[in-house]
Design an enzyme around this catalytic site. Structure first.
Site, PDB file in Angstrom:
ATOM      1  N   GLU A 113       9.479   2.638  -1.226  1.00 56.71           N
ATOM      2  CA  GLU A 113       9.251   3.441  -0.309  1.00 56.71           C
ATOM      3  C   GLU A 113       8.418   2.666   0.903  1.00 56.71           C
ATOM      4  OE1 GLU A 113       7.312   7.009  -1.641  1.00 56.71           O
ATOM      5  OE2 GLU A 113       9.027   7.997  -2.131  1.00 56.71           O
TER       6      GLU A 113
ATOM      7  N   GLU B 274      14.989   8.388  -7.086  1.00 55.88           N
ATOM      8  CA  GLU B 274      14.147   9.422  -7.429  1.00 55.88           C
ATOM      9  C   GLU B 274      14.455  10.659  -6.765  1.00 55.88           C
ATOM     10  OE1 GLU B 274       9.886   8.335  -6.520  1.00 55.88           O
ATOM     11  OE2 GLU B 274      10.010   6.299  -6.629  1.00 55.88           O
TER      12      GLU B 274
HETATM   13  C1  GAL Z   1       7.507   8.986  -4.849  1.00 55.14           C
HETATM   14  C2  GAL Z   1       7.057   7.496  -5.335  1.00 55.14           C
HETATM   15  C3  GAL Z   1       6.790   7.799  -6.583  1.00 55.14           C
HETATM   16  C4  GAL Z   1       5.812   8.943  -7.023  1.00 55.14           C
HETATM   17  C5  GAL Z   1       6.728  10.029  -6.689  1.00 55.14           C
HETATM   18  C6  GAL Z   1       6.293  11.449  -7.176  1.00 55.14           C
HETATM   19  O1  GAL Z   1       7.312   9.283  -3.408  1.00 55.14           O
HETATM   20  O2  GAL Z   1       7.766   6.625  -5.073  1.00 55.14           O
HETATM   21  O3  GAL Z   1       5.848   6.645  -7.234  1.00 55.14           O
HETATM   22  O4  GAL Z   1       4.560   8.947  -6.334  1.00 55.14           O
HETATM   23  O5  GAL Z   1       7.065  10.128  -5.305  1.00 55.14           O
HETATM   24  O6  GAL Z   1       7.145  12.407  -6.907  1.00 55.14           O
END
Ligand code: GAL
Length: 775
Positions: free
Chosen positions: A365, A436
């Site tokens: 990110e 994710e």
């Molecule tokens: C994302 C991040 C992860 C975790 C996740 C929580 O933005 O890449 O490490 O923080 O959110 O949903």
């Protein structure tokens, strides 16, 4: 030659110059892997493990020879350390998540070596992931093994890198030490310990090579033999024949398209942080392959333990590895050089694992940074021309210098929307995956109420559905596998991110079954509802779904057939194995003969709708039908209530069970029964039954669940538990605790002795003993 240096260290908080001469009397004896602090389950901060700590190790060199090259290798410590051997300062080294190797040939002695590691666990702004906030904790300690590696001559193999593809082609590259000495290199290939091929070529073909696949992950062994006038140096590694490729239209393993469904994994554990042994790493891989049924895991957000990757190789679980980092990029030279080093080391370390299918070289990110990522990609490609690179971003118009465009898609809105259409993303011709989804958008605790836990599962199901809906989404990797401890800026106030489909103790939430139901490895049928009606707002169930890979389901209520349910057109229809909806809880059990046969069917559907949505929330048409029924059969409101109580609520009546039967090829394969609980059972499962002291001590996980006679967890049970041990074992964590949401795990380690360990477990519902052999 390797000598493990993991037992009988000494450890003390702080550092003082006198420690260089003598181990302080207050230092405690410890073994590696080690965490500088034993932490509570929640409500602690990073300051609890940050500081300076000193480790001491006295050892004799088992294979001493003045001419040997001796390398001291630390597989991982957090985060930087000043290291001394025999009064010589070797320097300050950064590890974090990568190994550190130090040439100690000139310093090492045959007897009485004295090694001192002054470890700083303070977040170091020159080292990724540090510099800003991070949503995970970076637990301190020498948390991976330490070893002494020796070579007979100055010319030796640092690492043999091997790639083997589906056509049996083997390509070998050796990283050799820097020396002009003449040498001779040859290779031997073994399958199941049988020598099958010998050569001195770096490129060759193995005829009829058995492929490494997800179902049958065949592993070969390569022995590289380097001969000089002084003797033989060997490098032995496992590898597998497979071709892994992300294309614009999806992922291909050995030429066959495979939709990847996976989870992100943090390597942290309750109490011990990162200090987990090989067997716990393997336990996680096993959980992901079997209990979650996934085919890919992302090592968010750093390179993970060798033992974890090796287990993924053995069981056929694909891996997307990733360099350390979290959102933050620095312009500072030191930070950037450490990032480049991290890329190089990760690619080098993970090269031989057939499970690893792409290298994540972009900080999770982070913003675009042309220079940084151009170089990161170059480093990875130069060292490993066979694997694609991957870059994870959280904005759509990002510059993509990697081979694969990975995007964290947090657009899921319950079951109305799962993922964005990949067409809305500027990714050019690049293969695309969702790295994710969900996570912080819907944190869910194992002790949350039913509605939330079901919704959590449905969020994950909806995103999986959309990954299938858009054919060119090659992979969907949910956030995340296990709940994890975090910093104050994240989590639920107790510094836990409840984002896992398993809790922090590796026990299930409903969502884990949604993933498992997409796999064909074993039959899965899990009804996503407890039938504890009072736990639902206004006692209404809403909709009930079953996560299953079976053909259809039948429901029996109190032994009477209700209905058969199969996949139908709904929000989950694109999934490989769509959730099956239970849309009628009354069905053929409605036997009120006041009604005609046709009206009995209508009534059973109406009753279910009222049970699912409440009388006030059914549609106007349904309300009109209720009115029609009342008129036709001269029913008053109390009559309706009575009918509802008889067929749905059954207050005070004889307890009736709901029994779900799952069918495959016409046969009942799985059943799940729900009914009022009369029994209190403490279910105990061990991740393995024996502890084996080898390169390090060993650990196992004991999972405790308070369940009813139908194997359902009492999610509001906080039963107290007390443990006592005898023999060569120790509990890693508290010995008195309560279940959390009806379940918990505790961790047991072996001491460096053989014998029989006994754990006495006391609880209000069961007192029992576990016997564990320690060898
Ligand atoms: C994302 C991040 C992860 C975790 C996740 C929580 O933005 O890449 O490490 O923080 O959110 O949903």
């Amino acid at each position: 030659m390797k000598q493990q240096l993991n037992y009988s260290w000494y450890f003390i908080e702080g550092y003082n110059e006198t420690y260089l001469k003598k181990i302080p009397t207050l230092a405690e004896e410890i073994d590696i892997p080690h965490s500088v602090k034993m932490l509570p389950y929640n409500h602690f901060t990073e300051l609890d493990y940050q500081g300076v700590f000193t480790y001491f190790k006295k050892f004799d060199c088992e294979n001493f020879n003045e001419d040997f090259i001796s390398i001291l290798r630390f597989n991982g410590f957090m985060v930087n350390a000043k290291i001394y051997l025999n009064d010589v300062y070797l320097g300050e080294f950064v590890s974090g998540y990568i190994p550190v190797e130090i040439d100690v040939s000139k310093v090492i002695k045959k007897r009485g070596n004295y090694l001192i590691v002054v470890l700083s666990t303070i977040e170091n702004k020159d080292v990724p992931p540090f510099g800003n906030v991070v949503d995970y904790m970076t637990f301190g300690g020498i948390y991976r093994g330490v070893e002494l590696i020796q070579h007979v001559d100055k010319k030796y193999i640092v690492k043999t890198l091997v790639n083997a593809n589906k056509d049996g082609e083997v390509n070998i590259k050796n990283l050799l030490s820097d020396s002009e000495i003449p040498y001779d290199l040859s290779y031997e290939i073994y399958l199941n310990e049988n020598l099958i091929y010998k050569t001195n070529k770096d490129k060759f073909v193995i005829e009829n090579a058995q492929l490494w696949t997800l179902k049958s992950p065949v592993l070969y062994t390569l022995k590289a033999i380097l001969k000089t006038s002084k003797g033989v140096d060997e490098y032995v590694t496992k590898f597998g024949f497979r071709t892994a490729e992300f294309k614009k239209d999806g992922f291909y393993l050995n030429g066959k398209k495979e939709k990847l469904i996976g989870l992100n994994r943090h390597q942290s554990y309750p109490y011990i942080g990162y200090a987990a042994t090989k067997s716990l790493q393997e336990d996680d891989a096993n959980i992901l392959k079997e209990a979650a049924g996934i085919n890919v895991v992302r090592t968010s957000h750093y390179p993970q333990d060798e033992a974890f990757l090796s287990r993924c190789d053995e069981i056929g679980l694909l891996v997307l590895d990733e360099i350390p980092g979290w959102q933050y990029l620095s312009k500072d030279e030191k930070w950037r050089n450490q990032h480049y080093k991290n890329v190089y080391e990760m690619v080098k370390e993970d090269y031989n694992h057939p499970s690893v299918i792409a290298h994540g070289v972009r900080v999770d990110e982070s913003q675009d940074d042309h220079e940084l990522y151009q170089k990161s990609n170059e480093i990875a490609h130069e060292l490993d021309p066979y694997r694609q690179t991957l870059g994870v971003r959280n904005f759509k118009d990002s510059e993509c210098l990697e081979d694969i465009y990975a995007y964290n898609d947090f657009s899921c809105e319950n079951i109305t929307h799962g993922l964005d259409d990949p067409k809305t993303i500027k990714k050019g011709e690049k293969p695309y995956l969702v790295s994710e989804c969900n996570g912080h958008m819907f944190p869910t605790k194992s002790f949350d109420n039913e509605t939330r836990k079901i919704d959590h599962a449905l969020h994950h199901a909806k995103t999986i559905n959309d990954a299938f809906k858009y054919d060119d989404i090659s992979a969907i990797i949910g956030w995340c596998a296990f709940d994890y401890n975090t910093h104050k800026d994240f989590g639920s106030g107790d510094r836990i991110c409840y984002h896992g489909v398993f809790d922090i103790f590796r026990n299930r939430k409903y969502a884990s079954y949604v993933y498992q139901s997409q796999s064909d490895d074993k039959p899965v049928m899990k009804v996503l509802c407890s039938f504890n009606q009072g736990d639902f707002d206004a006692s209404i169930y809403r909709r009930i779904f079953v996560a299953t890979n079976l053909d259809y389901i039948e429901l029996y209520k109190g032994g009477e057939f209700v209905k058969k349910y199969a996949v139908k057109h709904n929000e989950f229809e694109n999934m490989k194995h769509p959730l099956i909806e239970i849309d009628d809880l009354v069905g053929e059990t409605f036997s009120d003969l006041r009604f005609s046969e046709k009206d009995r069917k209508t009534m059973s559907k109406l009753l279910t709708k009222v049970a699912f949505f409440g009388l006030n929330n059914i549609s106007l048409i349904d309300k009109a039908i209720v009115g029609k029924m009342m008129l036709k059969y001269h029913l008053k409101y109390p009559d309706l209530v009575e009918i509802f109580n008889t067929y749905v609520v059954n207050w005070g009546g004889e307890a009736k069970t709901y029994e779900f039967k799952g069918y495959k090829d016409g046969k009942v394969i799985k059943t799940e029964t729900f009914g009022p609980a009369f029994k209190n059972i403490l279910d105990i499962q061990m991740s393995k039954s024996e502890l084996v002291n080898a390169d390090t001590y060993d650990m196992l996980r004991v999972s405790l669940r308070h369940i009813d006679e139908n194997n359902h967890v009492f999610n509001y049970s906080f039963l107290p538990i007390k443990l006592e041990t005898k023999g060569p074992i120790e509990i890693m964590g508290p010995k008195e605790f309560s279940l959390i949401g009806g379940q918990i795990s505790f961790y047991v380690r072996s001491l460096n002795k053989k014998g029989e360990g006994i754990i006495s477990i006391s609880s209000p519902i069961l007192n029992t003993k576990l016997t564990i052999k320690v060898s």
